[in-house]
Structures are given as structure tokens and as C-alpha cells.
Design a protein around this motif. Sequence first.
Motif, PDB file in Angstrom:
ATOM      1  N   ASN A  91     -29.455 -26.790 -40.502  1.00  0.00           N
ATOM      2  CA  ASN A  91     -28.348 -27.412 -41.219  1.00  0.00           C
ATOM      3  C   ASN A  91     -28.655 -28.904 -41.407  1.00  0.00           C
ATOM      4  O   ASN A  91     -28.899 -29.613 -40.436  1.00  0.00           O
ATOM      5  N   VAL A  92     -28.656 -29.347 -42.668  1.00  0.00           N
ATOM      6  CA  VAL A  92     -28.990 -30.757 -42.899  1.00  0.00           C
ATOM      7  C   VAL A  92     -27.752 -31.658 -42.828  1.00  0.00           C
ATOM      8  O   VAL A  92     -27.851 -32.876 -42.884  1.00  0.00           O
ATOM      9  N   PHE A  93     -26.562 -31.031 -42.713  1.00  0.00           N
ATOM     10  CA  PHE A  93     -25.328 -31.833 -42.654  1.00  0.00           C
ATOM     11  C   PHE A  93     -24.884 -32.020 -41.207  1.00  0.00           C
ATOM     12  O   PHE A  93     -25.233 -31.233 -40.319  1.00  0.00           O
ATOM     13  N   CYS A  94     -24.075 -33.051 -41.005  1.00  0.00           N
ATOM     14  CA  CYS A  94     -23.587 -33.368 -39.661  1.00  0.00           C
ATOM     15  C   CYS A  94     -22.678 -32.241 -39.146  1.00  0.00           C
ATOM     16  O   CYS A  94     -21.804 -31.754 -39.864  1.00  0.00           O
ATOM     17  N   THR A  95     -22.911 -31.824 -37.898  1.00  0.00           N
ATOM     18  CA  THR A  95     -22.104 -30.733 -37.334  1.00  0.00           C
ATOM     19  C   THR A  95     -21.239 -31.223 -36.160  1.00  0.00           C
ATOM     20  O   THR A  95     -20.613 -30.428 -35.474  1.00  0.00           O
ATOM     21  N   ASP A  96     -21.227 -32.535 -35.961  1.00  0.00           N
ATOM     22  CA  ASP A  96     -20.444 -33.091 -34.850  1.00  0.00           C
ATOM     23  C   ASP A  96     -19.085 -33.574 -35.369  1.00  0.00           C
ATOM     24  O   ASP A  96     -19.007 -34.580 -36.091  1.00  0.00           O
ATOM     25  N   PRO A  97     -17.994 -32.874 -35.031  1.00  0.00           N
ATOM     26  CA  PRO A  97     -16.666 -33.244 -35.556  1.00  0.00           C
ATOM     27  C   PRO A  97     -16.254 -34.670 -35.199  1.00  0.00           C
ATOM     28  O   PRO A  97     -15.402 -35.258 -35.870  1.00  0.00           O
ATOM     29  N   ASP A  98     -16.843 -35.255 -34.164  1.00  0.00           N
ATOM     30  CA  ASP A  98     -16.478 -36.616 -33.775  1.00  0.00           C
ATOM     31  C   ASP A  98     -17.239 -37.673 -34.580  1.00  0.00           C
ATOM     32  O   ASP A  98     -16.941 -38.863 -34.499  1.00  0.00           O
ATOM     33  N   ASP A  99     -18.249 -37.241 -35.358  1.00  0.00           N
ATOM     34  CA  ASP A  99     -19.034 -38.194 -36.155  1.00  0.00           C
ATOM     35  C   ASP A  99     -18.246 -38.540 -37.428  1.00  0.00           C
ATOM     36  O   ASP A  99     -17.683 -37.652 -38.070  1.00  0.00           O
ATOM     37  N   PRO A 100     -18.193 -39.836 -37.810  1.00  0.00           N
ATOM     38  CA  PRO A 100     -17.420 -40.216 -39.015  1.00  0.00           C
ATOM     39  C   PRO A 100     -17.896 -39.526 -40.289  1.00  0.00           C
ATOM     40  O   PRO A 100     -17.126 -39.354 -41.241  1.00  0.00           O
ATOM     41  N   SER A 101     -19.161 -39.109 -40.344  1.00  0.00           N
ATOM     42  CA  SER A 101     -19.667 -38.474 -41.574  1.00  0.00           C
ATOM     43  C   SER A 101     -19.380 -36.966 -41.601  1.00  0.00           C
ATOM     44  O   SER A 101     -19.726 -36.278 -42.561  1.00  0.00           O
ATOM     45  N   TYR A 102     -18.718 -36.436 -40.570  1.00  0.00           N
ATOM     46  CA  TYR A 102     -18.499 -34.981 -40.490  1.00  0.00           C
ATOM     47  C   TYR A 102     -17.574 -34.487 -41.594  1.00  0.00           C
ATOM     48  O   TYR A 102     -16.530 -35.081 -41.877  1.00  0.00           O
ATOM     49  N   ASP A 103     -17.966 -33.403 -42.231  1.00  0.00           N
ATOM     50  CA  ASP A 103     -17.135 -32.751 -43.247  1.00  0.00           C
ATOM     51  C   ASP A 103     -17.230 -31.257 -42.969  1.00  0.00           C
ATOM     52  O   ASP A 103     -18.316 -30.677 -43.042  1.00  0.00           O
ATOM     53  N   GLU A 104     -16.112 -30.645 -42.643  1.00  0.00           N
ATOM     54  CA  GLU A 104     -16.135 -29.257 -42.182  1.00  0.00           C
ATOM     55  C   GLU A 104     -16.758 -28.310 -43.217  1.00  0.00           C
ATOM     56  O   GLU A 104     -17.598 -27.460 -42.900  1.00  0.00           O
ATOM     57  N   THR A 105     -16.362 -28.477 -44.489  1.00  0.00           N
ATOM     58  CA  THR A 105     -16.886 -27.575 -45.538  1.00  0.00           C
ATOM     59  C   THR A 105     -18.394 -27.730 -45.685  1.00  0.00           C
ATOM     60  O   THR A 105     -19.142 -26.748 -45.751  1.00  0.00           O
ATOM     61  N   MET A 106     -18.820 -29.007 -45.717  1.00  0.00           N
ATOM     62  CA  MET A 106     -20.261 -29.256 -45.850  1.00  0.00           C
ATOM     63  C   MET A 106     -21.010 -28.678 -44.653  1.00  0.00           C
ATOM     64  O   MET A 106     -22.084 -28.076 -44.804  1.00  0.00           O
ATOM     65  N   ALA A 107     -20.475 -28.866 -43.461  1.00  0.00           N
ATOM     66  CA  ALA A 107     -21.141 -28.385 -42.245  1.00  0.00           C
ATOM     67  C   ALA A 107     -21.300 -26.870 -42.298  1.00  0.00           C
ATOM     68  O   ALA A 107     -22.365 -26.330 -41.970  1.00  0.00           O
ATOM     69  N   MET A 108     -20.242 -26.172 -42.748  1.00  0.00           N
ATOM     70  CA  MET A 108     -20.313 -24.703 -42.814  1.00  0.00           C
ATOM     71  C   MET A 108     -21.294 -24.249 -43.887  1.00  0.00           C
ATOM     72  O   MET A 108     -22.068 -23.312 -43.705  1.00  0.00           O
TER      73      MET A 108
END
Length: 306
Positions: free
Chosen positions: A185-202
Amino acid sequence: MKIKFWGVRGSIPCPGPQTVKYGGNTPCIEIRIKDTDRLLIIDAGSGIRELGNQLLSHDLSSKGSIQTEIFLTHTHWDHIMGFPFFTPIYIPDTRLKIYGPVTYEDETLEEVVGGQLSYRYFPVRQAELAAEISYIDLKEETIDLGDGIKVTTKYLNHPILCLGYRFEFNGKIVCTACDTEPFRNVFCTDPDDPSYDETMAMEGEEVAAEENRRIERFFAGADLLIHDTQYTEEEYRASKVGWGHTSFEHAIAAAKRAKVKRLALFHHEPLRTDRQIDELARKYCNPDYAGEVNVFFAREGMEIEI
Ligand SMILES: [Zn+2]
Ligand SMILES: [Zn+2]
């Protein structure tokens, strides 16, 4: 098909007393296809030097000339460094086709590979070679090589464009997946990170999983799969993520899912000694671990018939 390993080591040649058993040369694999008299070579690492000598002493005298095709997985130096020392390129009447991935850089495949033959690196220039050499760019495609031989290519996950090869002849399949790393996964998967986006992560998770499934479909049912396994999963997770290589654990699990018959562990870490590989073999090349897949460490000089 008869497969012979001339170089099995990753990154850099590492000859010495600690690597005598498995070998210190970088990737080169010979495929002989019975009944057709065809010789296919995968990669031109330092192992190709000894293969070239073998061709001079056998093929040249029995056939009068050397005709072969080299399939480069990619142009990292460990996969092309043996080319200037492949003696058939200095012999008139040698005919050589070199296939490799389109580089998408300023230079062509010919410039990247043949460019090693320039005075700044080597005493002979490319223009002085006696052999007839042609270069063919490959993308993801299937090519009919004639004589009933088919090759299919697949992009792998490596810092530069890198191709896996699937050769098929008379119902037999040999596949390479080298050099490659599982897609992540190239997107951030840490919900505490400011760049986190749930849809993108999934979405990122699904894209990576689908790419990994595509690679497994590519080598599905292979009689022999030659797979990059430079690291253990522990080494990989500790400091090697993004380096473009696979762990034993991932490659063996993928080979099991794809119902591969034999899996050659390949592109050995240059720091790995014979004794350490023997120890790893006790764990990984064992039916308790590998199930129905016949798993073994590729060794320089090893021959396999499928
Ligand atoms: Zn490599
Ligand atoms: Zn590489």
C-alpha cells in the motif's frame, strides 16, 4: 527443457571460501530446449562469462557458430556486468538477440548494455564487436519465439522497470520473478497521521493485493519458478522495505497459492555464507514448511530438467 544456473547471487559477485558451495556469480541462467536446438539465456550477470566459455568449447565446434537469445530481466549492474566478458560477442558469425525492458530513460537498451563497452570502462568498444547483435525492447506481452516456444512477460515491483519471464514449450513452463518485491500500500495507513485518508488507505490496500495476485497468476502452475529471495521476512521488515527484493516467506507462500511444482530460491544475499544457506535450507526446503512445493536453493552449476 533443461535449465542450468551459472550465477545465482544478487547485487555483486562474492567469490571466496565462504561461497564455494552455492557460488558467488551474479544472475545468469541457461535454458536449452531439446529437439529445437534453441538456447535461451536469462540475464548477463558475471555467471555468463563461464557460460560463454562453455559455448566456445562445445557449441562452436559442433555447430560452427553460436546463435542465442539473451532475456534481460532489467539493467541493474549485477544483471548485465558479465556482458563484456561473454566471449561469443568477439567471434564472427555469432548471432545474438538481446531482449529487455524498455528503459524509459534517455538511453536505449543498446546504449545501457553495450555502453559498458566504451574506453572509460573497458578496453574494447562496442563498435569493434565481431558478432551480429540486435536489441529488442519488451513490454508486457506474449511473443512467439518459433519452434513452439512462447514467452510471456510481466512487470514486477523493482526500483526500475523489471520483467518476469514465463517460457512455455510442449506443455512445460519455467518462470522467473527476479528482482521483485511484493507490492505494498503506497498510502498512509496510520489513522493518527495527518495525511491519513480512510478511502485512499483502503484503495491502496486493494490495489497492492490485486497486483500481487496478478504476479501469482503469471507464474501459476509453473513446473519451475525461479524467484528472488534475498532476505528473510525478519531482515526484510527490519530494514529492507523498498529495496526491491522478496523474503523466503513471501515467495514460498506465493508459490504454494499458485500451485508451482518446484521453486528455486534465487538472487542470494551476497553476505550469506554457505553455512548460513544450509541452515536456511533446513527450515525452508522442508515439506513441513513448503508443503507440496519442492523448494530448493539455486546453486551455481546446478542443472534441472523439466
Ligand atoms: Zn539483482
Ligand atoms: Zn535489481
